[in-house]
Design a protein around this motif. Structure first.
Motif, PDB file in Angstrom:
ATOM      1  N   LEU A 235       3.136  -1.591   6.603  1.00  0.00           N
ATOM      2  CA  LEU A 235       3.077  -0.185   6.479  1.00  0.00           C
ATOM      3  C   LEU A 235       4.161   0.331   5.631  1.00  0.00           C
ATOM      4  CD1 LEU A 235       2.681   2.585   8.188  1.00  0.00           C
ATOM      5  CD2 LEU A 235       4.770   2.198   9.597  1.00  0.00           C
ATOM      6  N   PRO A 236       3.682   1.396   4.714  1.00  0.00           N
ATOM      7  CA  PRO A 236       4.760   1.911   3.750  1.00  0.00           C
ATOM      8  C   PRO A 236       5.858   2.537   4.419  1.00  0.00           C
ATOM      9  CG  PRO A 236       2.488   2.672   3.222  1.00  0.00           C
ATOM     10  CD  PRO A 236       2.431   1.938   4.789  1.00  0.00           C
TER      11      PRO A 236
ATOM     12  N   GLY B 123       0.871  -1.202   0.164  1.00  0.00           N
ATOM     13  CA  GLY B 123       0.133  -0.178   0.241  1.00  0.00           C
ATOM     14  C   GLY B 123       0.907   1.233   0.117  1.00  0.00           C
ATOM     15  N   SER B 124       0.151   2.465  -0.234  1.00  0.00           N
ATOM     16  CA  SER B 124       0.817   3.650  -0.104  1.00  0.00           C
ATOM     17  C   SER B 124      -0.348   4.645   0.437  1.00  0.00           C
ATOM     18  CB  SER B 124       1.307   4.182  -1.704  1.00  0.00           C
ATOM     19  OG  SER B 124       2.076   3.372  -2.333  1.00  0.00           O
TER      20      SER B 124
ATOM     21  N   GLY C 179       3.874   8.709   0.326  1.00  0.00           N
ATOM     22  CA  GLY C 179       3.991   9.254  -1.039  1.00  0.00           C
ATOM     23  C   GLY C 179       3.468   8.264  -2.002  1.00  0.00           C
ATOM     24  N   TRP C 180       3.455   8.665  -3.182  1.00  0.00           N
ATOM     25  CA  TRP C 180       2.916   7.797  -4.423  1.00  0.00           C
ATOM     26  C   TRP C 180       4.092   7.473  -5.253  1.00  0.00           C
ATOM     27  CZ3 TRP C 180      -1.468   7.088  -2.107  1.00  0.00           C
ATOM     28  CH2 TRP C 180      -2.155   8.014  -1.467  1.00  0.00           C
ATOM     29  N   PHE C 181       4.007   5.879  -5.524  1.00  0.00           N
ATOM     30  CA  PHE C 181       5.325   5.558  -6.252  1.00  0.00           C
ATOM     31  C   PHE C 181       4.929   4.490  -7.324  1.00  0.00           C
ATOM     32  CE2 PHE C 181       6.425   6.291  -1.723  1.00  0.00           C
ATOM     33  CZ  PHE C 181       7.487   7.261  -2.140  1.00  0.00           C
TER      34      PHE C 181
ATOM     35  N   ARG D 187      -1.114  -0.367  13.453  1.00  0.00           N
ATOM     36  CA  ARG D 187      -1.693  -1.602  13.137  1.00  0.00           C
ATOM     37  C   ARG D 187      -0.922  -2.035  11.756  1.00  0.00           C
ATOM     38  NH1 ARG D 187      -7.990  -1.364  13.237  1.00  0.00           N
ATOM     39  NH2 ARG D 187      -7.652  -3.561  13.985  1.00  0.00           N
ATOM     40  N   LEU D 188      -0.789  -1.216  10.986  1.00  0.00           N
ATOM     41  CA  LEU D 188      -0.251  -1.659   9.580  1.00  0.00           C
ATOM     42  C   LEU D 188       1.248  -2.006   9.897  1.00  0.00           C
ATOM     43  CD1 LEU D 188      -1.329   1.141   7.324  1.00  0.00           C
ATOM     44  CD2 LEU D 188      -2.219  -1.274   7.145  1.00  0.00           C
TER      45      LEU D 188
END
Length: 451
Positions: free
Chosen positions: A49-50, A30-31, A54-56, A42-43
């Motif tokens: 957890l990222p 995820g991101s 940001g977005w990749f 929790r992630l």
């Protein structure tokens, strides 16, 4: 092994769905551009957890079975664009829930208010009675580690939200579930930013009702005039089941249900909660339970987090927290506390946090909603108002809108806390209402006032 990537994994439901898929044995990545607690921890504990916010686009690879797109993501999100280039299936979370539950009996709980409470009651009763089921609910519930479960169970209970599905789909989420059984709890204007016309808002619920299959059931709150009007005007082959508040009585600040089997003490109280309980009873009996089983299990239901949650009490006075933000929710919650404890003073604090509640044009809908409070307080965060590009309302404007000449306004969290700590709570209940958190106001010192 199925492999899914979440765009905007940090949201309340999104991160719970991600954790549910990990539990199911799927591979999840995820991101997100921001992740707050409790999602972050929790992630992290689940190992998904990222590492960097940001977005990749490079995370989007051809071996993915699908993308699950959160509402927080923008339509020009680079990861979404890459997924579209690779023709990877993109699901909103309601579309994905339907994809995973096509062979199940799907029960959808909808309405402007009460849907989390009703869903929570149903989940508690089914679990207590040993029924196997899946679910999607919008709050953390005692006895459930996640807000989502997906398994091979034959039934799924879904809290159906009328808000927009995703950046790619501007329809309400609840259309995607294609219910077998639907419950509509109430209709009161909400989500002013996407439904500025009330008739358009009402029509979303009418369309949902019309989707009920002939083999299914429409359970509706006949105590709500708008719901009653819509349900009775629609021609359906499906069974229609109207309901009102369950008969009850209040003695010494405690509510009990009046049933054929005698008085059943419960933790819930208030007219709306008694309506919610009756609706939940109809859902449970539609799924095969009998009323005796329902009454047996409802005795131990203490409510969902932030839904009329009694977070501290000394037995005489009480500190409540509630998610109420829309006018109908605010009025129902304040009325319920005052009706339950008529001899006690009520201090009610409302944080205006959502786009609708912060909008001056929507303000007249709040008229009279805090009339039952002996003292009415509004909290506004100027930064939240600025982010939504709205006008900051002053105390005089709010007094006129709420029709309370004595209403108090606070715009700084520490000043609100200082004021609440200065009060004596002898024979006084404090009700905190918000879909936010008063800018992370620490409640521990306030709780101590109720020792």
């Amino acid at each position: 092994m199925k492999k899914y990537h979440f765009i905007a994994i940090g949201g309340a439901v999104m991160h719970n769905l991600a954790l549910a898929l990990v539990k199911k044995g799927y591979q999840v990545t995820g991101s997100d551009d921001e992740i707050y607690e409790p999602s972050r921890t929790r992630l992290d504990n689940a190992g998904i957890l990222p590492q960097t916010y940001g977005w990749f686009p490079e995370k989007i690879t051809e071996d993915l079975d699908g993308i699950i797109l959160g509402m927080h993501a923008r339509i020009d999100n680079p990861e979404l664009q890459r997924a579209q280039e690779l023709n990877i299936p993109v699901y909103s979370f309601p579309e994905f829930i339907f994809n995973q539950s096509q062979k199940k009996t799907r029960v959808v709980i909808a309405g402007s208010h009460g849907k989390t409470s009703i869903t929570s009651i149903i989940l508690h009763v089914l679990k207590d009675q040993g029924v196997d089921f899946d679910y999607l609910v919008g709050a953390q519930i005692e006895g459930f580690d996640l807000m989502v479960r997906l398994s091979d169970a034959p039934t799924i209970i879904i809290e159906g939200d009328e808000y927009l599905t995703s950046p790619l789909d501007r329809r309400p989420k609840f259309f995607h579930y294609q219910h077998d059984i639907a419950l509509i709890s109430g209709i009161a204007w909400d989500h002013f930013n996407v439904f500025p016309d009330f008739s358009v808002y009402k029509d979303q619920f009418a369309q949902l009702m019309k989707m009920t299959p002939a083999s299914g059931a429409l359970i509706y709150c006949a105590a709500d005039p708008l719901v009653k009007e819509l349900a009775e005007s629609i021609n359906l082959s499906a069974q229609k089941i109207p309901y009102h508040a369950h008969p009850s009585k209040i003695e010494q600040g405690k509510t009990s249900l009046s049933t054929p089997e005698g008085e059943v003490p419960i933790y819930l109280f208030g007219e709306h909660n008694l309506q919610n309980l009756q609706g939940a009873l109809h859902v449970c009996t539609s799924l095969g339970l009998n009323p005796s089983q329902f009454y047996e299990s409802i005795r131990t239901f203490k409510g969902a987090a932030k839904r009329m949650e009694r977070i501290k009490t000394n037995g005489k006075t009480h500190l409540f927290r509630d998610f109420a933000h829309a006018p109908s929710k605010l009025k129902a919650t304040a009325d319920a506390v005052k009706t339950q404890f008529p001899e006690s003073k009520l201090i009610a604090v409302q944080e205006l946090h959502t786009y609708s509640s912060l909008n001056k044009d929507f303000l007249p809908n709040y008229k009279g909603t805090m009339n039952q409070a002996d003292e009415a307080i509004i909290y506004l965060n100027p930064h939240a108002v600025a982010l939504k590009k709205l006008e900051l309302m002053d105390e005089d404007t709010l007094r006129k809108g709420f029709d309370r000449a004595d209403l108090k306004l606070f715009t700084e969290s520490d000043q609100l806390k200082k004021y609440l700590l200065s009060k004596s709570y002898e024979n006084t209940n404090l009700l905190l209402m918000s879909s936010g958190n008063y800018d992370n106001m620490d409640l521990e010192e306030i709780k101590a006032k109720f020792d």
